[in-house]
Design a protein around this motif. Structure first.
Motif, PDB file in Angstrom:
ATOM      1  N   GLU A  60       2.690  30.812 -51.972  1.00 48.93           N
ATOM      2  CA  GLU A  60       2.025  30.852 -53.278  1.00 48.93           C
ATOM      3  C   GLU A  60       0.580  31.327 -53.140  1.00 48.93           C
ATOM      4  N   GLY A  61      -0.108  30.854 -52.110  1.00 46.85           N
ATOM      5  CA  GLY A  61      -1.488  31.278 -51.906  1.00 46.85           C
ATOM      6  C   GLY A  61      -1.595  32.759 -51.601  1.00 46.85           C
ATOM      7  N   ILE A  62      -0.654  33.276 -50.821  1.00 47.71           N
ATOM      8  CA  ILE A  62      -0.662  34.704 -50.495  1.00 47.71           C
ATOM      9  C   ILE A  62      -0.337  35.535 -51.732  1.00 47.71           C
ATOM     10  N   CYS A  63       0.695  35.123 -52.466  1.00 45.45           N
ATOM     11  CA  CYS A  63       1.116  35.889 -53.644  1.00 45.45           C
ATOM     12  C   CYS A  63       0.074  35.852 -54.757  1.00 45.45           C
ATOM     13  N   ALA A  64      -0.786  34.842 -54.759  1.00 43.35           N
ATOM     14  CA  ALA A  64      -1.854  34.793 -55.759  1.00 43.35           C
ATOM     15  C   ALA A  64      -2.901  35.871 -55.507  1.00 43.35           C
ATOM     16  N   ALA A  65      -2.937  36.383 -54.279  1.00 45.38           N
ATOM     17  CA  ALA A  65      -3.969  37.352 -53.909  1.00 45.38           C
ATOM     18  C   ALA A  65      -3.470  38.786 -53.878  1.00 45.38           C
ATOM     19  N   THR A  66      -2.149  38.978 -53.684  1.00 41.34           N
ATOM     20  CA  THR A  66      -1.630  40.326 -53.467  1.00 41.34           C
ATOM     21  C   THR A  66      -0.121  40.326 -53.658  1.00 41.34           C
ATOM     22  N   PRO A  67       0.493  41.475 -53.985  1.00 41.04           N
ATOM     23  CA  PRO A  67       1.960  41.522 -54.003  1.00 41.04           C
ATOM     24  C   PRO A  67       2.516  41.102 -52.648  1.00 41.04           C
ATOM     25  N   CYS A  68       3.556  40.287 -52.666  1.00 44.22           N
ATOM     26  CA  CYS A  68       4.080  39.808 -51.383  1.00 44.22           C
ATOM     27  C   CYS A  68       5.581  39.627 -51.443  1.00 44.22           C
ATOM     28  N   LEU A  69       6.191  39.758 -50.273  1.00 43.05           N
ATOM     29  CA  LEU A  69       7.613  39.493 -50.086  1.00 43.05           C
ATOM     30  C   LEU A  69       7.742  38.209 -49.278  1.00 43.05           C
ATOM     31  N   PRO A  70       8.186  37.118 -49.886  1.00 44.22           N
ATOM     32  CA  PRO A  70       8.373  35.885 -49.122  1.00 44.22           C
ATOM     33  C   PRO A  70       9.424  36.073 -48.028  1.00 44.22           C
ATOM     34  N   VAL A  71       9.186  35.458 -46.891  1.00 45.12           N
ATOM     35  CA  VAL A  71      10.124  35.486 -45.773  1.00 45.12           C
ATOM     36  C   VAL A  71      10.827  34.137 -45.706  1.00 45.12           C
ATOM     37  N   ARG A  72      12.111  34.150 -45.388  1.00 47.47           N
ATOM     38  CA  ARG A  72      12.882  32.906 -45.332  1.00 47.47           C
ATOM     39  C   ARG A  72      12.248  31.911 -44.372  1.00 47.47           C
ATOM     40  N   PHE A  73      12.227  30.658 -44.798  1.00 49.74           N
ATOM     41  CA  PHE A  73      11.617  29.612 -43.981  1.00 49.74           C
ATOM     42  C   PHE A  73      12.342  29.474 -42.643  1.00 49.74           C
ATOM     43  N   GLY A  74      11.564  29.311 -41.584  1.00 48.61           N
ATOM     44  CA  GLY A  74      12.124  29.139 -40.251  1.00 48.61           C
ATOM     45  C   GLY A  74      12.260  30.419 -39.465  1.00 48.61           C
ATOM     46  N   THR A  75      11.960  31.572 -40.103  1.00 49.86           N
ATOM     47  CA  THR A  75      12.032  32.849 -39.400  1.00 49.86           C
ATOM     48  C   THR A  75      10.839  32.979 -38.455  1.00 49.86           C
ATOM     49  N   ALA A  76      11.109  33.321 -37.199  1.00 49.77           N
ATOM     50  CA  ALA A  76      10.041  33.366 -36.201  1.00 49.77           C
ATOM     51  C   ALA A  76      10.154  34.622 -35.345  1.00 49.77           C
ATOM     52  N   PHE A  77       9.004  35.152 -34.944  1.00 54.76           N
ATOM     53  CA  PHE A  77       8.930  36.284 -34.030  1.00 54.76           C
ATOM     54  C   PHE A  77       8.463  35.797 -32.661  1.00 54.76           C
ATOM     55  N   ALA A  78       8.990  36.432 -31.634  1.00 55.58           N
ATOM     56  CA  ALA A  78       8.624  36.034 -30.276  1.00 55.58           C
ATOM     57  C   ALA A  78       7.153  36.297 -29.993  1.00 55.58           C
ATOM     58  N   ASP A  79       6.627  37.389 -30.561  1.00 53.24           N
ATOM     59  CA  ASP A  79       5.227  37.739 -30.325  1.00 53.24           C
ATOM     60  C   ASP A  79       4.792  38.765 -31.364  1.00 53.24           C
ATOM     61  N   ALA A  80       3.526  39.181 -31.264  1.00 50.36           N
ATOM     62  CA  ALA A  80       2.976  40.135 -32.225  1.00 50.36           C
ATOM     63  C   ALA A  80       3.698  41.474 -32.160  1.00 50.36           C
ATOM     64  N   ALA A  81       4.105  41.886 -30.966  1.00 49.79           N
ATOM     65  CA  ALA A  81       4.795  43.168 -30.825  1.00 49.79           C
ATOM     66  C   ALA A  81       6.111  43.169 -31.593  1.00 49.79           C
ATOM     67  N   ALA A  82       6.844  42.061 -31.549  1.00 50.08           N
ATOM     68  CA  ALA A  82       8.114  41.972 -32.268  1.00 50.08           C
ATOM     69  C   ALA A  82       7.888  42.018 -33.772  1.00 50.08           C
ATOM     70  N   ALA A  83       6.833  41.363 -34.246  1.00 46.94           N
ATOM     71  CA  ALA A  83       6.529  41.385 -35.679  1.00 46.94           C
ATOM     72  C   ALA A  83       6.170  42.797 -36.132  1.00 46.94           C
ATOM     73  N   ARG A  84       5.323  43.468 -35.365  1.00 48.17           N
ATOM     74  CA  ARG A  84       4.929  44.833 -35.735  1.00 48.17           C
ATOM     75  C   ARG A  84       6.119  45.793 -35.662  1.00 48.17           C
ATOM     76  N   ALA A  85       7.023  45.564 -34.720  1.00 50.59           N
ATOM     77  CA  ALA A  85       8.200  46.422 -34.609  1.00 50.59           C
ATOM     78  C   ALA A  85       9.057  46.346 -35.869  1.00 50.59           C
ATOM     79  N   THR A  86       9.155  45.165 -36.459  1.00 48.25           N
ATOM     80  CA  THR A  86       9.911  45.020 -37.702  1.00 48.25           C
ATOM     81  C   THR A  86       9.252  45.805 -38.831  1.00 48.25           C
ATOM     82  N   LEU A  87       7.931  45.732 -38.925  1.00 48.69           N
ATOM     83  CA  LEU A  87       7.226  46.500 -39.955  1.00 48.69           C
ATOM     84  C   LEU A  87       7.448  47.992 -39.758  1.00 48.69           C
ATOM     85  N   ASP A  88       7.376  48.458 -38.530  1.00 44.49           N
ATOM     86  CA  ASP A  88       7.561  49.885 -38.256  1.00 44.49           C
ATOM     87  C   ASP A  88       8.980  50.336 -38.611  1.00 44.49           C
TER      88      ASP A  88
END
Length: 248
Positions: A60-88
């Motif tokens: 809610e705090g994020i969406c109040a500031a900018t358009p956002c896509l909520p991610v399902r609760f409990g979803t986790a990335f092993a590291d920053a590289a894995a998170a950026r790979a998904t965005l790419d």
């Protein structure tokens, strides 16, 4: 340590006045003109049911500031590289989804039958001469007829709800007769500034229904409309679920 994902938003990094899960620092990782907001988490530390509501607070705090896509609760990335790979890898689909929800919030409507289905099913005439097999078939046919009638009524209610909202069908998600009590579960993506008026219109419409009780919730972040795959919700790609969630 892993990263528990909360939401995906456009870059550059917006100013967000909210802390991460359990008040921990909220981290921003950027790639392909997009960013993932997350909380750093020790995988040995289990998630609790209370964290679901806290995850909602963060979104809610994020969406109040900018358009956002909520991610399902409990979803986790092993590291920053894995998170950026998904965005790419999914940048085009994510940008399309962000455009769909920009400036909009979700309103949820649930319609509950006032009477259990068994009470509304017509009872077939009892033939004393009929055997138990025939009586069983007649009663089953009566139940099926009542179920079909309820599904037709639920579909009619959906049409009337959409007409009341005066929105494009693409901005509505619904399910009918998902359980014995629930007639309709419906979510609509409403312009945020029009959401209070639409909620008022919905409540006026629901007040005139005699066979169902209506519950309206929201506005809140666009959980139902964040999906970019058939599984619902934002697919995390190389993300995983933290051990112990969901609970057994």
């Amino acid at each position: 340590m892993r990263l528990i994902a909360h939401a995906i938003t456009p870059a550059p990094r917006p100013r967000v006045a909210v802390r991460g899960l359990r008040g921990r620092p909220l981290e921003w990782l950027e790639s392909a003109g997009l960013g993932i907001w997350s909380t750093r988490w020790d995988t040995a530390e289990p998630l609790a049911r209370e964290d679901v509501l806290d995850h909602h607070r963060v979104i809610e705090g994020i969406c109040a500031a900018t358009p956002c896509l909520p991610v399902r609760f409990g979803t986790a990335f092993a590291d920053a590289a894995a998170a950026r790979a998904t965005l790419d890898r999914r940048s085009d689909a994510l940008r399309d989804a962000l455009a769909r929800v920009s400036g909009r919030s979700e309103i949820a409507v649930t319609l509950l039958w006032r009477e259990p289905s068994g009470d509304s099913a017509p009872r077939p005439p009892v033939d004393d001469a009929a055997g138990p097999g025939r009586r069983f078939l007649e009663e089953r046919q009566a139940r099926w007829s009542a179920s079909d009638a309820r599904r037709r009524r639920a579909a009619e209610l959906v049409e009337r709800l959409v007409a009341t909202l005066a929105v494009e069908p693409a901005l509505v998600r619904h399910e009918i007769c998902s359980s014995e009590r629930v007639a309709v579960s419906l979510a609509v993506l409403s312009p945020t500034d029009q959401a209070p008026d639409q909620i008022a219109s919905l409540r006026r419409f629901l007040a005139g229904l005699s066979d169902v009780t209506g519950v309206v919730n929201g506005p809140w972040p666009p959980y139902t409309f964040a999906g970019i795959d058939e599984s619902g919700g934002v697919s995390a790609g190389s993300a995983t679920r933290l051990p112990g969630w969901p609970p057994a």
